[in-house]
Design an enzyme around this catalytic site. Structure first.
Site, PDB file in Angstrom:
ATOM      1  N   ARG A   1     -32.394  20.685  35.417  1.00  0.00           N
ATOM      2  CA  ARG A   1     -31.556  21.513  34.551  1.00  0.00           C
ATOM      3  C   ARG A   1     -32.048  22.972  34.552  1.00  0.00           C
ATOM      4  O   ARG A   1     -32.164  23.605  33.513  1.00  0.00           O
ATOM      5  CB  ARG A   1     -31.511  20.948  33.133  1.00  0.00           C
TER       6      ARG A   1
ATOM      7  N   ASP B   1       0.844  -1.185   0.000  1.00  0.00           N
ATOM      8  CA  ASP B   1       0.000   0.000   0.000  1.00  0.00           C
ATOM      9  C   ASP B   1       0.881   1.237   0.000  1.00  0.00           C
ATOM     10  O   ASP B   1       1.978   1.229   0.565  1.00  0.00           O
ATOM     11  CB  ASP B   1      -0.911   0.017   1.222  1.00  0.00           C
TER      12      ASP B   1
END
Length: 615
Positions: free
Chosen positions: A520, A88
């Site tokens: 929250r 490769d």
């Protein structure tokens, strides 16, 4: 020749080259190696970012190519080859892997910089007694420098030829591009097509291991066989392993090939490790993080996942026409989404993954589509002012909106129904994912009534009602929120347990309840307002009443990334901040809430349950 002793070992073996490269075949043939050519079908989809070095990526690709061919040939004719050679190639600049240029400007940028051609080779020994079912691997790196005298003028003349546009790195050394190359440092055949010298050494080490008495012998260097034609840098596949080594290959010198070559390699490894820092893969991943986020947000904005939900795979031109975008741009966006695991890409086209269907399609039960749009249209823009937020220590709505914001939720945005509805959709999506965890974090069966302060669409209220059938829940929020909450109310047995009350929790009395829920809420407000709200809750509570608080808790040492990012988010968006467990416990005890229990929920949220004691 260098390979002659090795060829004698391989004459009666089945050697396969897993590559269709004609230059690679020519170099090996000229060296006297007999082999079959079976091109690999391995799909090069490895995530480059998951490898510490570029050559590591190339090495793994080379190994996978050899493995794919060996497996396929065994399945086809029930005989595995003796040796499979996989290779490769990658081209790098500054540690980054170059692809083909996207345009002429990109080509010029590549051509004007020194490049490194890296070839990785994997030799899979499938049945040899020397190394049964093992993989020998290495990589060779060659640096190419462009002539400074020719770089600008030469590149500008070269680019219009069209030659660089289909080549990784932007040019082919064997053609017109050769005029730009001033010097080559390393194995020239490595650039041409195959690192023959290093390949010889690798085979020599395998079939002629060194003797102890040979370890002191010097290494000699033979010439490299010449070839008449060259392979360009576009023959890109991938690989990596050990630094290049040089050696001789005659039978009389076989002892030198092993140990002395190994000593040279070890010295080279030591030199390289001492002078080169590790490749900053993680750092570059962090740098690219905002690009991936924007790609995701853009795909949501264009409703890509809606068009692909429950549909057969579609090609880029089809999707481009539906989202009113260019084909080339749409294809690049789809490919990035596929690389992130949000889409499946096949020969038939693109389709949603389960994740995309579940969370990104706008009509999904647990859709985060509204939350994505809120991040894209509001939070993304606020974060562009992060430097100002850090310098000034306050949110940046005044810069985004062009005016000073005193009350975030009442004055920060145009309070049109569409704007408010979009914000509620964002909150609803997140709440549905966490509501079940919040409702079951503690045993709340002792309470018969609850008030969800700032409960928005009632997503948490429904889960509380479902879990506790005798619990009556009041959702207390601003009038415009209560008015639009009807859009989020599904039919069901819990509807009778849930009531909505309109009011401002800073100005108006809170509904009476045995349990107050602040999910929250506190992180949005300044310390003064947090104390004010907790005081109102405490005044509304009788001894024994409960307070269920849900927030993201910072760890005491400030080391956990999730909470810290959320804390930075609060700096940019609100006047509030995230706090640690100890800070919240002090707040609660200051307002008469004790017996604090804490449960960490899945994700980044934490739930705290405290009991009001008598003053």
């Amino acid at each position: 020749m260098v390979l002659c002793p090795v060829i004698g070992k391989l004459l009666h073996k089945r050697v396969v080259l897993a590559s269709a490269s004609p230059r690679r075949q020519e170099i090996l043939s000229n060296a006297g190696l007999r082999f079959e050519v079976v091109p690999s079908r391995f799909k090069e989809k490895l995530d480059k970012a998951s490898f510490a070095t570029p050559y590591g990526y190339a090495m793994e690709t080379a190994k996978q190519k050899a493995l794919e061919v060996a497996t396929r040939m065994h399945q086809k004719d029930l005989r595995t080859p003796d040796v499979v050679i996989g290779a490769d190639t990658i081209v790098t600049v500054g540690g980054l892997i170059l692809e083909k240029p996207v345009d002429k400007q990109d080509a010029y940028r590549m051509l004007s910089r020194a490049q490194r051609c890296v070839k990785a080779v994997a030799i899979r020994h499938c049945s040899s007694q020397a190394a049964a079912h093992q993989v020998s691997e290495f990589y060779e790196e060659t640096t190419l420098n462009v002539s400074p005298e020719l770089s600008e003028e030469g590149c500008l003349e070269y680019i219009p030829s069209g030659e660089p546009m289909d080549k990784a790195g932007g040019y082919g050394i064997q053609a017109l591009g050769g005029m730009l190359v001033e010097s080559v440092h390393g194995d020239f055949l490595n650039v041409v097509g195959f690192p023959l010298n290093h390949f010889c050494k690798q085979l020599g080490e395998l079939y002629y291991p060194p003797r102890p008495e040979d370890l002191r012998q010097p290494v000699r260097h033979d010439s490299i066989p010449a070839v008449d034609t060259f392979e360009d840098l576009s023959d890109v596949e991938g690989g990596g392993s050990e630094p290049a080594q040089r050696e001789t290959g005659s039978r009389d010198e076989k002892a030198e090939v092993g140990a002395a070559g190994q000593a040279t390699a070890e010295a080279e490894c030591h030199r390289t490790g001492a002078t080169l820092p590790p490749f900053p893969t993680r750092l570059l991943e962090l740098l690219d993080g905002f690009k991936l986020s924007k790609a995701l947000l853009t795909a949501c904005k264009l409703k890509v996942f809606d068009w692909l939900k429950d549909e057969a795979p579609q090609r880029a031109p089809d999707i481009a026409s539906k989202v009113d975008a260019s084909v080339c741009g749409t294809e690049k966006l789809l490919d990035v989404c596929a690389a992130m695991g949000l889409l499946e890409k096949t020969e038939q086209g693109y389709s949603n993954t389960e994740t995309a269907n579940l969370y990104l399609a706008s009509d999904s039960e647990y859709s985060l589509h509204g939350f994505m749009l809120q991040n894209n249209d509001v939070i993304w823009n606020l974060f562009t002012y992060l430097e100002f937020a850090i310098r000034e220590g306050r949110n940046q709505h005044h810069r985004l909106l062009g005016k000073k914001v005193e009350d975030l939720f009442q004055d920060a945005y145009d309070r049109s129904p569409d704007t408010q509805l979009r914000f509620m959709q964002a909150m609803h999506g997140v709440a549905k994912l966490t509501a079940r965890q919040v409702a079951t974090a503690f045993d709340l069966s002792r309470f018969s009534s609850a008030c969800d302060v700032g409960g928005c669409t009632g997503a948490l209220a429904r889960e509380l009602a479902r879990e506790y059938p005798r619990l009556q829940v009041t959702v207390f929020d601003l009038p415009d929120v209560v008015e639009l909450a009807v859009h989020f109310q599904p039919a069901g047995p819990q509807a009778a347990q849930i009531h909505f009350a309109a009011g401002d929790f800073f100005r108006d009395p809170l509904p009476s309840a045995e349990l107050y829920v602040l999910c929250r809420i506190l992180h949005d407000w300044s310390d003064d307002k947090v104390h004010k709200l907790l005081s109102k809750v405490a005044e509304s509570c009788k001894p024994g009443a409960g307070l269920l608080l849900v927030e993201t808790l910072l760890d005491e040492k400030r080391e956990v990334q999730g909470g810290l990012i959320q804390s930075l988010n609060m700096l940019v968006q609100t006047e509030g901040r995230e706090r640690s467990r100890g800070e919240y416990q002090c707040l609660l005890e200051l307002h008469g809430f004790h017996q604090v229990q804490v449960v960490h929920l899945e994700g980044v949220l934490d739930a705290m349950l405290a009991t009001r004691v008598a003053p």
